[in-house]
Design an enzyme around this catalytic site. Structure first.
Site, PDB file in Angstrom:
ATOM      1  N   ASP A 139       6.098   2.699   1.626  1.00  0.00           N
ATOM      2  CA  ASP A 139       5.156   1.685   2.088  1.00  0.00           C
ATOM      3  C   ASP A 139       4.468   2.232   3.337  1.00  0.00           C
ATOM      4  O   ASP A 139       5.101   2.444   4.368  1.00  0.00           O
ATOM      5  CB  ASP A 139       5.914   0.392   2.401  1.00  0.00           C
ATOM      6  N   HIS A 140       3.163   2.470   3.227  1.00  0.00           N
ATOM      7  CA  HIS A 140       2.437   3.089   4.340  1.00  0.00           C
ATOM      8  C   HIS A 140       2.324   2.166   5.550  1.00  0.00           C
ATOM      9  O   HIS A 140       1.900   2.600   6.632  1.00  0.00           O
ATOM     10  CB  HIS A 140       1.037   3.512   3.889  1.00  0.00           C
ATOM     11  N   ARG A 141       2.703   0.910   5.404  1.00  0.00           N
ATOM     12  CA  ARG A 141       2.692   0.003   6.551  1.00  0.00           C
ATOM     13  C   ARG A 141       3.866   0.263   7.490  1.00  0.00           C
ATOM     14  O   ARG A 141       3.773   0.010   8.689  1.00  0.00           O
ATOM     15  CB  ARG A 141       2.740  -1.452   6.080  1.00  0.00           C
ATOM     16  N   CYS A 189       5.549   3.250   7.931  1.00  0.00           N
ATOM     17  CA  CYS A 189       5.564   4.576   8.553  1.00  0.00           C
ATOM     18  C   CYS A 189       4.367   5.371   8.086  1.00  0.00           C
ATOM     19  O   CYS A 189       3.678   5.002   7.135  1.00  0.00           O
ATOM     20  CB  CYS A 189       6.867   5.327   8.225  1.00  0.00           C
ATOM     21  N   PRO A 214       0.854  -1.199   0.000  1.00  0.00           N
ATOM     22  CA  PRO A 214       0.000   0.000   0.000  1.00  0.00           C
ATOM     23  C   PRO A 214       0.885   1.243   0.000  1.00  0.00           C
ATOM     24  O   PRO A 214       1.290   1.741   1.045  1.00  0.00           O
ATOM     25  CB  PRO A 214      -0.801  -0.143   1.300  1.00  0.00           C
TER      26      PRO A 214
END
Length: 437
Positions: free
Chosen positions: A407-409, A411, A234
């Site tokens: 990758d929004h997972r 940070c 994501p």
């Protein structure tokens, strides 16, 4: 009498299962020495030369240039003559490839076979049908995931196929032949009511016209990796414009002082390592099975390089321990290796963060796709003169657009923004880097 030994395509490592023959380096009847390169192949990782562990006369070659061979398929046969030479060749054969079998992949040690040998069972007579060969339950001799996927897409049971490869290995050609067989029964359709009228046969859709370019080798590997990145990660992108006038002036001063020339890419690489030291969240990967973020202690900096065979990402090892001169020298070496196609798999894997200088293509900005399984990529556009407010007045400055896809997972936007802002500050005021030297 000379003994004829068969040399097979060795285990390529890195999960590679096949290679394309690019160019034969020897002819039938030619005398070869031990460890002499005999063929140039292209894998999904790189172009490499394969040396033969036997010395003697080439008696046969298997595969034309442009054809693909699976690991374990015969490459060539060599007639070994003198007793001493024959004994050495037999020793090499008994250890399955002793010596530098594949340049760039290291020495291949003797390993257990990774495939189970599955032979057709004896014919079983049935009262209403002719005897047929039935494969027992268990592993099917297929080495390529592509072959399994192709069979699955066409509803084929691999246990019903007889492989034409070594040891009954089922090849892609075997599956394609079965798919095109005229007597192949169509896939079962959903049951219909007895009273329902028979449906009209539907003509198969015509294949679209146009040139077809196979997605294989390096280009195919890149396509698979980018697709996986888009599917699993994501991602989000933030960007900022930065005044690079002082950075360009600092580079000119460095180059004017003598010594090796300093590239803009080397300066940006040094800025990246300093930014990752402040924001280690972006030098990480995600273990989806364990649902854990793995923060990595070393920075192995990849950089995108366009070649005639497609996009590759060479990796500068331990970039966080290098100064600008060391980074510049390694970047230049890897760029030349990428241009000539001599990069090894070790130089193309293991990256933890990627720098993409797409400004060399004359574009200002982009939204990079993360190099899976990394967590972020910094994109750099071209540096060009633009109107800019400098010290309260309008001036012409050297401006560059920076973009960070992350990758929004691993940070949130605050961390990603902090990283990108620090990079921009170093570009605008190179003296900021003095604190980290």
């Amino acid at each position: 009498m000379p003994k004829v030994l068969e040399f097979k395509l060795p285990d390529l490592g890195e999960g590679l299962t096949e290679a394309e023959i690019v160019r034969w380096l020897v002819e039938v009847g030619e005398v070869v020495a031990v460890d002499q390169p005999v063929v140039e192949v292209e894998t999904a990782k790189a172009m490499v030369e394969v040396p033969c562990p036997y010395g003697g006369v080439v008696t046969a070659r298997f595969g034309d240039e442009g054809s693909e061979l699976p690991v374990g398929a015969p490459l060539l046969t060599v007639a070994v003559g003198p007793p001493q030479e024959r004994a050495e060749a037999e020793d090499a054969e008994s250890s399955e490839y002793s010596g530098n079998v594949l340049v760039g992949y290291g020495t291949a040690a003797a390993t257990a076979r990774r495939r189970s040998r599955v032979r057709p069972a004896a014919p079983v007579a049935t009262p209403r049908a002719a005897p047929v060969a039935v494969r027992p339950a268990g592993p099917v001799p297929v080495i390529s995931p592509l072959v399994r996927r192709l069979a699955r897409e066409h509803g084929l049971d691999l246990r019903e196929l007889r492989g034409t490869g070594p040891e009954g290995l089922i090849l892609r050609a075997d599956v394609e032949s079965a798919v095109q067989a005229p007597d192949r029964a169509p896939a079962p359709a959903a049951s219909a009511s007895v009273d329902a009228p028979a449906s009209r046969p539907v003509a198969p859709a015509a294949a679209p016209a146009g040139e077809r370019v196979p997605l294989k080798g390096i280009r195919g590997a890149v396509a698979d990796k980018l697709s996986r990145s888009r599917t699993e990660i994501p991602d989000a992108t933030c960007w900022v414009d930065a005044d690079a006038t002082e950075l360009m002036a600092a580079r000119a001063a460095m180059n004017g002082a003598g010594g090796p020339k300093v590239s803009v890419l080397a300066l940006l690489a040094r800025i990246c390592t300093a930014a990752l030291a402040r924001h280690p969240e972006l030098n990480s990967t995600v273990d989806t099975a364990a649902r854990e973020i793995v923060r990595l202690p070393e920075v192995h900096l990849g950089f995108a390089a366009q070649t005639e065979r497609g996009l590759v990402v060479p990796v500068v090892r331990d970039a966080h321990r290098r100064n600008v001169d060391s980074l510049g020298a390694e970047l230049a070496r890897l760029t030349e290796a990428a241009r000539t196609g001599s990069l090894t798999p070790a130089e193309l894997t293991g990256g933890t963060f990627t720098l993409n200088n797409y400004g060399v293509f004359g574009v200002d900005g982009s939204t990079p796709i993360i190099n899976h399984p990394e967590a972020a990529m910094l994109g750099v556009g071209r540096i060009i003169p633009k109107p800019w407010v400098y010290e309260g007045e309008l001036a012409v400055r050297q401006v560059v657009q920076l973009s960070l896809t992350f990758d929004h997972r691993v940070c949130d936007g605050g961390t990603a923004g902090g990283f990108l802002r620090y990079v921009a500050d170093c570009v605008e005021h190179p003296a900021v880097l003095l604190r980290t030297l």
